[in-house]
Design a protein around this motif. Structure first.
Motif, PDB file in Angstrom:
ATOM      1  N   GLU A  66       0.822  -1.208   0.000  1.00  0.00           N
ATOM      2  CA  GLU A  66       0.000   0.000   0.000  1.00  0.00           C
ATOM      3  C   GLU A  66       0.856   1.258   0.000  1.00  0.00           C
ATOM      4  O   GLU A  66       0.598   2.208  -0.746  1.00  0.00           O
ATOM      5  N   VAL A  68     -13.845  -2.547  -3.241  1.00  0.00           N
ATOM      6  CA  VAL A  68     -12.715  -1.772  -2.719  1.00  0.00           C
ATOM      7  C   VAL A  68     -11.494  -2.101  -3.570  1.00  0.00           C
ATOM      8  O   VAL A  68     -11.425  -3.170  -4.192  1.00  0.00           O
ATOM      9  N   PRO A  69     -10.502  -1.200  -3.632  1.00  0.00           N
ATOM     10  CA  PRO A  69      -9.366  -1.401  -4.549  1.00  0.00           C
ATOM     11  C   PRO A  69      -8.613  -2.699  -4.356  1.00  0.00           C
ATOM     12  O   PRO A  69      -8.128  -3.287  -5.333  1.00  0.00           O
ATOM     13  N   ASP A  93      -9.513  -5.463  -6.571  1.00  0.00           N
ATOM     14  CA  ASP A  93      -9.150  -5.257  -7.990  1.00  0.00           C
ATOM     15  C   ASP A  93     -10.271  -5.680  -8.942  1.00  0.00           C
ATOM     16  O   ASP A  93     -10.058  -6.483  -9.848  1.00  0.00           O
ATOM     17  N   LYS A 104     -11.426  -4.076 -11.287  1.00  0.00           N
ATOM     18  CA  LYS A 104     -11.172  -3.618 -12.648  1.00  0.00           C
ATOM     19  C   LYS A 104     -10.584  -4.748 -13.496  1.00  0.00           C
ATOM     20  O   LYS A 104     -10.934  -4.901 -14.669  1.00  0.00           O
ATOM     21  N   THR A 122     -21.584  -2.146  -1.938  1.00  0.00           N
ATOM     22  CA  THR A 122     -20.924  -1.161  -2.801  1.00  0.00           C
ATOM     23  C   THR A 122     -20.659   0.163  -2.092  1.00  0.00           C
ATOM     24  O   THR A 122     -20.168   1.103  -2.714  1.00  0.00           O
ATOM     25  N   ASN A 125     -16.473   2.080  -0.408  1.00  0.00           N
ATOM     26  CA  ASN A 125     -15.582   3.034  -1.080  1.00  0.00           C
ATOM     27  C   ASN A 125     -16.314   3.578  -2.304  1.00  0.00           C
ATOM     28  O   ASN A 125     -16.116   3.106  -3.425  1.00  0.00           O
ATOM     29  N   GLU A 176     -16.002   6.113  -4.169  1.00  0.00           N
ATOM     30  CA  GLU A 176     -15.160   6.603  -5.258  1.00  0.00           C
ATOM     31  C   GLU A 176     -14.717   5.454  -6.165  1.00  0.00           C
ATOM     32  O   GLU A 176     -14.770   5.553  -7.401  1.00  0.00           O
ATOM     33  N   TYR A 177     -14.292   4.349  -5.550  1.00  0.00           N
ATOM     34  CA  TYR A 177     -13.856   3.198  -6.348  1.00  0.00           C
ATOM     35  C   TYR A 177     -15.046   2.559  -7.070  1.00  0.00           C
ATOM     36  O   TYR A 177     -14.917   2.123  -8.224  1.00  0.00           O
ATOM     37  N   TYR A 178     -16.183   2.514  -6.409  1.00  0.00           N
ATOM     38  CA  TYR A 178     -17.401   1.992  -7.045  1.00  0.00           C
ATOM     39  C   TYR A 178     -17.718   2.787  -8.308  1.00  0.00           C
ATOM     40  O   TYR A 178     -18.041   2.218  -9.359  1.00  0.00           O
ATOM     41  N   GLU A 193     -15.566   4.491 -10.104  1.00  0.00           N
ATOM     42  CA  GLU A 193     -14.529   4.189 -11.105  1.00  0.00           C
ATOM     43  C   GLU A 193     -14.868   2.900 -11.855  1.00  0.00           C
ATOM     44  O   GLU A 193     -14.664   2.799 -13.075  1.00  0.00           O
ATOM     45  N   CYS A 194     -15.360   1.891 -11.129  1.00  0.00           N
ATOM     46  CA  CYS A 194     -15.724   0.626 -11.772  1.00  0.00           C
ATOM     47  C   CYS A 194     -16.906   0.820 -12.719  1.00  0.00           C
ATOM     48  O   CYS A 194     -16.918   0.263 -13.832  1.00  0.00           O
TER      49      CYS A 194
END
Length: 474
Positions: free
Chosen positions: A207, A295-296, A299, A301, A325, A328, A330-332, A334-335
């Motif tokens: 991290e 969450v990141p 992964d 993506k 969901t 996070n 922000e990550y949701y 992005e996906c």
């Protein structure tokens, strides 16, 4: 017996993984009382539990790292540190080998120093100046001072937490929870256990290396800081538990005394999945899914890219991303943006659901994480008789391929962050229904033999009894 569980960044605020493990452990041992001592990031999480606490949870102590950031010193205090105290603080910011017993005496509850006053004192300023001479000659002093202060402020305040009354302290990670457990053990003399689900130091190192918020001059400082906390927790623990033998080897390499280290695998309740439908052979579209938190570290993506490649070969394929969901946002987003930019259809986020009801809708399950311990999602998928495609993290290879057991493969292992090979593995399993069902059966037989909840609870009962007060053993 009263057991204090020390949990960092998980139970009862976050669903899945380690939190599910804690809930299962507590519910499975109604004969014991449990105190939950939490360490979470933000005070806005206070009281917002994702789990209904079992009746044998008698107390929850909530601690938040951000609650210390706005505190200010109220007065100027002249501290005269002993040579031993000065060395301990200096080594905390320059090395990964630290005399934590001295720090416990300085900053734990009732210790010699007020934390906020200390961090603005001349004594602390002198220590930072010494660190600059030793390690940060080419770094602006202002940057060194505020970085070191922001690093020490939360850990000193964590040490200052009130000690819950308990017969045994049990942290479910090293890190902040681990060092607090070590401090409690030092202050009370009571036994202390660690169960490490992932290898905390490795996860933090990965991290920090990637993190944009950590200045390049201080990446090694942060890595050593977390490594030092883990080593201190290992040293004071009476028992160190990992979920699989590969993790045990990592713990020993990181400084855990070998004679303290044992392996207790996760276990699941098979009855939850006994009514799951068999993989259908009715000509339905290929259906794949991931049981995940958005969450990141999971992964998603890579999973989405892989599915987009699968769609090029199997146009009517479907992907379900099963799980919460909201952890996070922000990550949701992005996906979702990635799915839209790819023009990839038939991808569904289910949100929070009863995952046991979804396994029967899947043909193949996916895990694309960059780090794991021993994921419940794979164990549950095996119990539901579904093959898996998983990245080669944690114990995933051992789960799907076995540890020299009599069962065959229960899925395919692929490298981290490689959508092309993940897509290839999905298509390989999907192209042969007989192979798909054979893998599903292999996984089911393996989980029945090695990963049942009853065995998991029995192993922890035995450990608790070993360290129980003498009157509890009678």
């Amino acid at each position: 017996m009263k057991i204090c569980i020390l949990a960092e960044g998980c139970y009862p605020y976050v669903a899945g993984g380690v939190s599910s493990w804690i809930q299962m452990l507590i519910k499975g041992m109604p004969e014991h009382e449990f105190v939950i001592c939490t360490i979470a990031a933000n005070t806005d999480q206070k009281g917002k539990f994702k789990y209904e606490l079992p009746e044998n949870v008698v107390e929850v102590r909530e601690n938040f790292l951000d609650q210390f950031l706005d505190e200010r010193s109220t007065k100027k205090v002249e501290y005269r540190l002993t040579k031993e105290e000065k060395t301990a603080v200096l080594e905390l910011i320059t090395k990964d080998t630290v005399n934590w017993e001295v720090l416990f005496e300085m900053f734990s509850l009732g210790g010699r120093y007020n934390i906020n006053d200390f961090l603005v004192s001349e004594a602390f300023l002198e220590i930072v100046m010494e660190a600059c001479k030793e390690k940060y000659r080419l770094t602006p002093f202002n940057k060194v001072f505020w970085t070191i202060r922001s690093m020490l402020l939360p850990i000193f305040h964590v040490l200052n937490c009130e000690i819950p009354e308990a017969d045994l302290y049990h942290s479910v990670s090293t890190g902040y929870a681990g060092i607090l457990g070590a401090c409690f053990q030092y202050r009370t003399g009571k036994p202390y256990m660690i169960t490490e689900h992932g290898i905390y130091t490795r996860e933090r190192e990965e991290e920090i290396i990637k993190a944009s918020w950590v200045d390049v001059h201080f990446k090694r400082t942060w890595i050593d800081f977390f490594a030092g906390m883990s080593r201190a927790a290992y040293e004071r623990a009476n028992r160190i538990i990992s979920l699989f033998y590969g993790a045990r080897a990592f713990q020993i390499e990181a400084g855990a005394p070998e004679e303290k280290c044992i392996v207790i695998p996760n276990g699941i309740k098979l009855s939850r999945f006994e009514h799951t439908e068999e993989i259908a052979d009715d000509g339905h579209p290929l259906t794949v899914g991931g049981v995940i938190r958005v969450v990141p570290i999971k992964d998603l993506k890579t999973m989405i890219y892989a599915f987009d490649m699968v769609k090029q070969k199997v146009p009517d394929a479907r992907l379900y991303l099963i799980g919460p969901t909201d952890e996070n946002p922000e990550y949701y987003q992005e996906c979702q943006d990635l799915i839209r930019n790819l023009g990839c259809e038939d991808v569904t986020f289910t949100g929070r659901v009863d995952v046991a009801e979804w396994y029967g809708k899947m043909d193949i399950l996916l895990l694309s994480s960059v780090s794991e311990g021993q994921p419940f999602a794979i164990l549950e998928g095996m119990a539901a008789k579904r093959p898996y495609v998983s990245t080669n993290v944690g114990s995933c290879r051992e789960l799907l391929e076995g540890n020299e057991d009599e069962f065959g493969k229960a899925g395919e292992i692929v490298p981290v962050m490689n959508p092309r090979l993940m897509a290839k593995a999905i298509l390989k399993i999907a192209g042969d229904r007989n192979q798909m069902r054979a893998m599903a059966e292999n996984g089911y037989r393996r989980v029945v033999k090695y990963y049942q909840e009853e065995a998991f609870l029995r192993a922890y009962r035995e450990q608790y009894i070993i360290f129980a007060p003498e009157e509890e053993k009678k």
